[in-house]
Write a protein that holds these residues in place. Structure first.
Motif, mmCIF file in Angstrom:
data_model
loop_
_atom_site.group_PDB
_atom_site.id
_atom_site.type_symbol
_atom_site.label_atom_id
_atom_site.label_comp_id
_atom_site.label_asym_id
_atom_site.label_seq_id
_atom_site.Cartn_x
_atom_site.Cartn_y
_atom_site.Cartn_z
ATOM 1 N N GLN A 150 1.270 -1.017 0.143
ATOM 2 C CA GLN A 150 0.195 -0.121 0.146
ATOM 3 C C GLN A 150 0.401 1.253 -0.114
ATOM 4 O O GLN A 150 0.740 2.226 -0.825
ATOM 5 C CB GLN A 150 -1.104 -0.351 1.131
ATOM 6 C CG GLN A 150 -2.137 0.830 1.418
ATOM 7 C CD GLN A 150 -2.787 0.728 2.349
ATOM 8 O OE1 GLN A 150 -2.206 0.883 3.660
ATOM 9 N NE2 GLN A 150 -4.093 0.992 2.611
ATOM 10 N N LEU A 191 -6.968 -6.682 -0.184
ATOM 11 C CA LEU A 191 -7.595 -5.135 -0.346
ATOM 12 C C LEU A 191 -8.791 -5.001 -0.005
ATOM 13 O O LEU A 191 -9.456 -3.987 0.125
ATOM 14 C CB LEU A 191 -7.200 -5.436 -2.091
ATOM 15 C CG LEU A 191 -5.308 -5.530 -2.356
ATOM 16 C CD1 LEU A 191 -5.702 -5.738 -3.313
ATOM 17 C CD2 LEU A 191 -4.979 -4.825 -2.029
ATOM 18 N N LEU A 194 -8.326 -3.645 3.368
ATOM 19 C CA LEU A 194 -7.991 -2.464 3.653
ATOM 20 C C LEU A 194 -8.598 -1.266 3.314
ATOM 21 O O LEU A 194 -9.122 -0.226 3.571
ATOM 22 C CB LEU A 194 -6.833 -2.356 2.973
ATOM 23 C CG LEU A 194 -5.596 -3.437 3.579
ATOM 24 C CD1 LEU A 194 -4.282 -2.910 2.631
ATOM 25 C CD2 LEU A 194 -5.274 -2.621 5.191
ATOM 26 N N THR A 195 -9.480 -1.740 1.234
ATOM 27 C CA THR A 195 -11.045 -0.165 0.931
ATOM 28 C C THR A 195 -11.768 -0.177 2.213
ATOM 29 O O THR A 195 -11.883 0.812 2.553
ATOM 30 C CB THR A 195 -11.220 -0.681 0.322
ATOM 31 O OG1 THR A 195 -9.761 -0.940 -0.984
ATOM 32 C CG2 THR A 195 -12.610 -0.394 -0.241
ATOM 33 N N THR A 205 -4.813 2.373 -2.203
ATOM 34 C CA THR A 205 -5.387 0.683 -2.113
ATOM 35 C C THR A 205 -6.552 0.420 -2.812
ATOM 36 O O THR A 205 -6.684 -0.661 -3.510
ATOM 37 C CB THR A 205 -6.155 0.864 -0.399
ATOM 38 O OG1 THR A 205 -5.786 1.327 0.523
ATOM 39 C CG2 THR A 205 -7.167 -0.568 -0.368
#
Length: 449
Positions: A150, A191, A194-195, A205
């Motif tokens: 990231q 992902l 994290l988004t 991201t």
């Protein structure tokens, strides 16, 4: 990253004796052997703008200037700190990974028989230290460090240096591609998690998630050739390079975009193309895809130019990922809303590119949450035999309490079928990302439940 000892090199040689190995003497003088000193200097040029600091910054007297994780938002802010406090320092024990990278660079100079004075005065940029990890990254044996990836993406998009941009992008895309091939479910899980869980590095991201989704759809569903998949992945990573900083600020902004911000949003695709050309990108398909990734033209992919097909796939993934991301001004939308935004075109018809994406990542994608027929809340860990029957791990039991042990369920079984998707904001439990990522590696033939 380290720029050397705050003390003159010549003053420390006698303390170590003539018989010691040459490399040991160098490392001691450079502050790597920090038994004799805890603070080592940091080159101001190696502090990355817009990326969380991997270590704390101190002044020479030991006063904390910026804690680990602090984001230096502009070069002006960094210059202000440096001008007021003079030389910047870090604790030599603060980041083992940076020390290992630095030691690797020093060993390389020793092997090249560089003069001691030249080695002692060496300053290494973050990009050089990133390259010192290239051998480890290329082996394919390391576990993905998603926070590091990231940060790499954020740095690449903000620090647009023509001398290093293409190499950084190639390295990043190769790492993402490798992780996607080795563990596609884990990549999507990380992902999407994290988004939905943080906003500060939104642009980075978002770019990684869109790139990963497009790669999976191109490879598994559309059966595009490998070279085209690679170009698509890079186009997705760079689609918003003309507004990276603005994207991050908008994610944290509680008000509507100003007229100036709206104009920048409208112009960002053309600006990205201009910037990519300046950075040495000449591939017509890549540039065409970035230019048109917001063009709204419903209909099948057949009959479009290759660049337009790439652009349409990026656009649908862009919409999907944007729905899953929270903003300071609004919560994230549900997985069902994200799926619908991608699956149906501007005429409310099934979109070919959107359908390919949903088939690739699933209606219930890894990293999203669902409610089961058992009234348990679970997080999706692996895609299933079809898009509606993934493998999940229960995080909240039917009594509404967090589970101590993760229980894996097969949602193709009637008693564990999915009733509805759940927005991440409604799941009031903190997950252990590493534990759940381990579950994404379970072979499809395993039935631990």
């Amino acid at each position: 990253m380290l720029a050397g000892s705050p003390h003159p090199v010549s003053s420390c040689w006698p303390a170590f004796g003539v018989g010691r190995p040459r490399a040991h003497q160098i490392f001691a003088c450079m502050g790597i052997i920090h038994h004799f000193m805890n603070l080592v200097t940091v080159s101001i040029d190696s502090v990355l703008i817009g990326r969380p600091l991997p270590f704390s910054l101190w002044d020479e007297s030991g006063v904390l200037l910026a804690p680990k994780g602090f984001v230096v938002k502009s070069r002006a802010d960094l210059d202000s700190i440096s001008d007021k406090r003079g030389q910047l320092f870090m604790d030599a024990a603060d980041s083992e990974s940076y020390q290992r990278a630095y030691v690797g660079k020093l060993h390389s100079l020793v092997r090249q028989e560089k003069p001691l004075g030249q080695i002692a005065e060496s300053q290494f940029s973050t990009f050089e230290l990133e390259n010192s990890r290239a051998t480890r990254d290329s082996t394919g044996t390391d576990e993905p460090d998603w926070l590091d990836l990231q940060g790499q993406t954020q740095t690449m998009l903000l620090d647009v240096n023509p001398a290093s941009f293409c190499a950084r992008l190639d390295k990043l895309q190769a790492q993402l591609s490798r992780h996607l091939r080795q563990n596609p479910d884990g990549t999507l899980f990380a992902l999407i998690h994290l988004t939905g869980s943080e906003m500060q590095l939104y642009s980075a991201t978002h770019a990684m998630l869109v790139s990963a989704m497009c790669s999976l759809a191109a490879r598994e569903v559309l059966k595009w050739p490998a070279a085209l998949e690679t170009l698509l992945a890079k186009a997705a990573l760079t689609m918003n390079i003309g507004m990276t900083d603005l994207q991050n600020r908008l994610a944290m902004q509680t008000t509507e975009p100003s007229p100036e911000q709206r104009a920048a949003i409208d112009e960002h695709a053309a600006l990205a193309v201009t910037l990519l050309k300046q950075l040495g990108i000449t591939a017509p398909l890549w540039l065409e895809a970035v230019l048109h990734h917001h063009t709204k033209t419903p209909g099948p992919l057949a009959g479009r130019s290759e660049g337009q097909r790439i652009a349409r796939l990026i656009q649908r993934a862009d919409m999907f990922a944007a729905c899953l991301a929270p903003r300071a001004s609004r919560p994230a939308k549900s997985p069902a809303n994200a799926m619908q935004a991608s699956y149906f075109d501007e005429n409310r018809q099934i979109d070919e590119a959107g359908a390919a994406l949903i088939k690739a990542v699933g209606i219930y994608s890894p990293g999203t949450y669902v409610r089961l027929a058992t009234d348990e809340i679970a997080v999706v860990i692996k895609r299933g035999a079809n898009t509606t029957t993934p493998r999940v791990a229960v995080v909240i039991n039917r009594s509404g309490m967090p589970t101590g042990e993760l229980i894996v369920r097969d949602t193709s079984k009637r008693e564990f079928r999915i009733v509805i998707g759940v927005a991440q904001r409604d799941v009031k439990v903190k997950i252990n990302l590493e534990r759940l990522l381990a579950l994404t590696k379970l072979p499809s033939t395993d039935r631990p439940w």
